[in-house]
Design an enzyme around this catalytic site. Sequence first.
Site, PDB file in Angstrom:
ATOM      1  N   HIS A 164       0.841  -1.199   0.013  1.00  9.91           N
ATOM      2  CA  HIS A 164       0.174   0.256   0.052  1.00  9.91           C
ATOM      3  C   HIS A 164       0.923   1.302  -0.101  1.00  9.91           C
ATOM      4  CE1 HIS A 164      -3.531   2.444   1.495  1.00  9.91           C
ATOM      5  NE2 HIS A 164      -2.630   3.240   1.818  1.00  9.91           N
ATOM      6  N   GLU A 165       1.697   1.382   0.722  1.00  8.14           N
ATOM      7  CA  GLU A 165       2.696   2.473   1.169  1.00  8.14           C
ATOM      8  C   GLU A 165       3.652   2.534  -0.343  1.00  8.14           C
ATOM      9  OE1 GLU A 165       1.972   4.481   3.106  1.00  8.14           O
ATOM     10  OE2 GLU A 165       1.108   3.518   4.874  1.00  8.14           O
ATOM     11  N   HIS A 182       1.891   4.462  -3.180  1.00  6.95           N
ATOM     12  CA  HIS A 182       1.887   5.728  -3.023  1.00  6.95           C
ATOM     13  C   HIS A 182       3.114   6.117  -3.385  1.00  6.95           C
ATOM     14  CE1 HIS A 182      -1.922   6.237  -0.812  1.00  6.95           C
ATOM     15  NE2 HIS A 182      -1.286   5.544   0.336  1.00  6.95           N
TER      16      HIS A 182
END
Length: 262
Positions: free
Chosen positions: A64-65, A68
């Site tokens: 997820h990170e 980004h």
Amino acid sequence: MSFGRSPGRVAGLPREAFRPSPIFLGILALFGVSGWMTWTGFGNVRIDVFLFVVAGWVVSLCLHEYAHALVAYKGGDHDVAHRGYLTLDPVKYTHPLLSFVLPVVFLMMGGIGLPGGAVWVNHSVIRSRAVDSLISFAGPATNLVFAVALVLPFTLGLDGGNSAFWAALAFLAFLQLTASILNFLPVPGIDGGNLLFPWLSPQWQRGFNHVAPYGMLLLIALLFFSPVINGWFFDVVYSLGDVIGLPSYLVSDGYQLFRFWS
């Protein structure tokens, strides 16, 4: 948008800035080993399920990170590579407490995939508002893709054999759905709100920034202390699970196995 040549590195950045960290590889190995343990019934199956779900959840948080950071990097903020965000190393992220510790704690408390804190991005160098929004979109979209991938064996009818393994896999997929839905909510301070931020007027952006530090706390309070909102939220999650083919009875079985201490 120009992505450059493969592997898309900026001159002067070492290859180590793009390699998966040993910590992430260790977590990924634990995910695989605990999955094997759950499948074969090695030792205490409830401990096996707990390790499998937690390791899988942390892997998804790292991805997820990373999503980004990768979109931010392609969109013009090359400092994310210098900060180590493209190595999938959980230690490198700006808010390890918000990104990893609190989500795991709330996972254990209530079986909810709580959104984590995003990586720090220099939005002033991002090429456009659309890319700025895409940075926020990328994280929860990754959770949704992960959920669909985990549900694929069920839709293909491959869920035969060890029931504990499939229950654990269903529960992990369910957590990905909760995380993606929570993250897409247009709440200041989480990805859904940040996705809208570039398109707001300066006046609304100032108000957004005042509310953002409390957005996550408000979301947690509503989920845990408002039975009505909690019920609505899980109705949406289970409905989406039905759409993609997630067996709800296995989700419940997986959650009970996961809570080995109860």
